[in-house]
Write a protein that holds these residues in place. Sequence first.
Motif, mmCIF file in Angstrom:
data_model
loop_
_atom_site.group_PDB
_atom_site.id
_atom_site.type_symbol
_atom_site.label_atom_id
_atom_site.label_comp_id
_atom_site.label_asym_id
_atom_site.label_seq_id
_atom_site.Cartn_x
_atom_site.Cartn_y
_atom_site.Cartn_z
ATOM 1 N N ASP A 176 0.833 -1.205 0.000
ATOM 2 C CA ASP A 176 0.000 0.000 0.000
ATOM 3 C C ASP A 176 0.870 1.259 0.000
ATOM 4 N N HIS A 177 1.961 1.224 0.753
ATOM 5 C CA HIS A 177 2.828 2.398 0.857
ATOM 6 C C HIS A 177 3.525 2.691 -0.477
ATOM 7 N N VAL A 178 4.134 1.665 -1.094
ATOM 8 C CA VAL A 178 4.883 1.938 -2.335
ATOM 9 C C VAL A 178 3.944 2.321 -3.474
ATOM 10 N N TRP A 179 2.769 1.715 -3.517
ATOM 11 C CA TRP A 179 1.833 2.080 -4.588
ATOM 12 C C TRP A 179 1.286 3.492 -4.378
ATOM 13 N N SER A 180 1.142 3.934 -3.136
ATOM 14 C CA SER A 180 0.648 5.298 -2.902
ATOM 15 C C SER A 180 1.635 6.340 -3.407
ATOM 16 N N ARG A 181 2.903 5.972 -3.518
ATOM 17 C CA ARG A 181 3.939 6.889 -4.000
ATOM 18 C C ARG A 181 4.241 6.706 -5.482
ATOM 19 N N THR A 182 3.627 5.690 -6.098
ATOM 20 C CA THR A 182 3.925 5.368 -7.498
ATOM 21 C C THR A 182 3.252 6.357 -8.447
ATOM 22 N N ARG A 183 4.047 6.848 -9.394
ATOM 23 C CA ARG A 183 3.512 7.756 -10.407
ATOM 24 C C ARG A 183 3.645 7.183 -11.817
ATOM 25 N N SER A 184 4.496 6.190 -11.994
ATOM 26 C CA SER A 184 4.623 5.541 -13.300
ATOM 27 C C SER A 184 4.984 4.075 -13.108
#
Length: 285
Positions: free
Chosen positions: A6-14
């Motif tokens: 959840d944390h890494v996907w919340s920061r994912t932009r591409s």
Amino acid sequence: MIEWLDHVWSRTRSVQIVEGGEDAGPLCGRAVLAELPDAVSVEAARELTTTGRFTGDICRCHGGPTIVLRDATGDVLASAGLHGHGSVSWERSRFLNDLVVADPAALHVFLAGHGVPNQLTSFLAPLADLLNLREGRPQFRPAGKKGERYLTERGVPDVLHSVLVAATGQQCGELSDAHVDDVRRRLTAAMPSPTARAATLLSWLGRLPIPAEALWGEGVLVRQLLADLSLPDVAAAAAETRTGHIATGVINLIMHSGDDGTLATAIGPTLRQLFPPARAADALR
């Protein structure tokens, strides 16, 4: 691990899909197979690759291709290797916990639609099991009277029976160019509509036992006949006739001609109907 995802996907932009698995070296040096173009596709990738059932174990192969998550500055946040049909391994060396996704059909159709190669071919084994296409004996269709019923069962047009019955299935994969041209002329005269012809050929190809007859026997002949048809006609036939045999025929075809987003779109609904997602109770992260 769920909180970490959840944390890494919340920061994912591409999101990129790059060549190779866990043994293919640094991510920055790999060929980019696809890059998801917008926030909607990024969110779809998140849902498809993080919802499912954790196995508590890992696949022993190196997998590939690899999904790469990047932040707003382009830095790598995380990566996950694809391991066969419907299995995703997030940061395998760290977590040692593969995820069997809840909707494998949707995942592989999604990736194929974005140009990632060899995604539709992962359906060949599941379709062979579903449609009972695993070969037995004889491995190839016999010639003569014994082989006539196979032509009928495979939906081979009647107009071709007289020219094919003299050959075994294996021999059909070795016909001369002149013989193939004769078969093509007969079929075209009997079925002038290219879309109807494509549907018949795809269904025939998709009914051949796997692997020998489908890949090296009659399958060779059918793919030669399909090669004369345009991609739009083949895609239209696949989209209009939603059967497992048609879908199997398309996958057989692209195994020899390369994945294509148009064909992925055409058979995507069929594959998703044949292989529905896991029940909600079985698909909790």
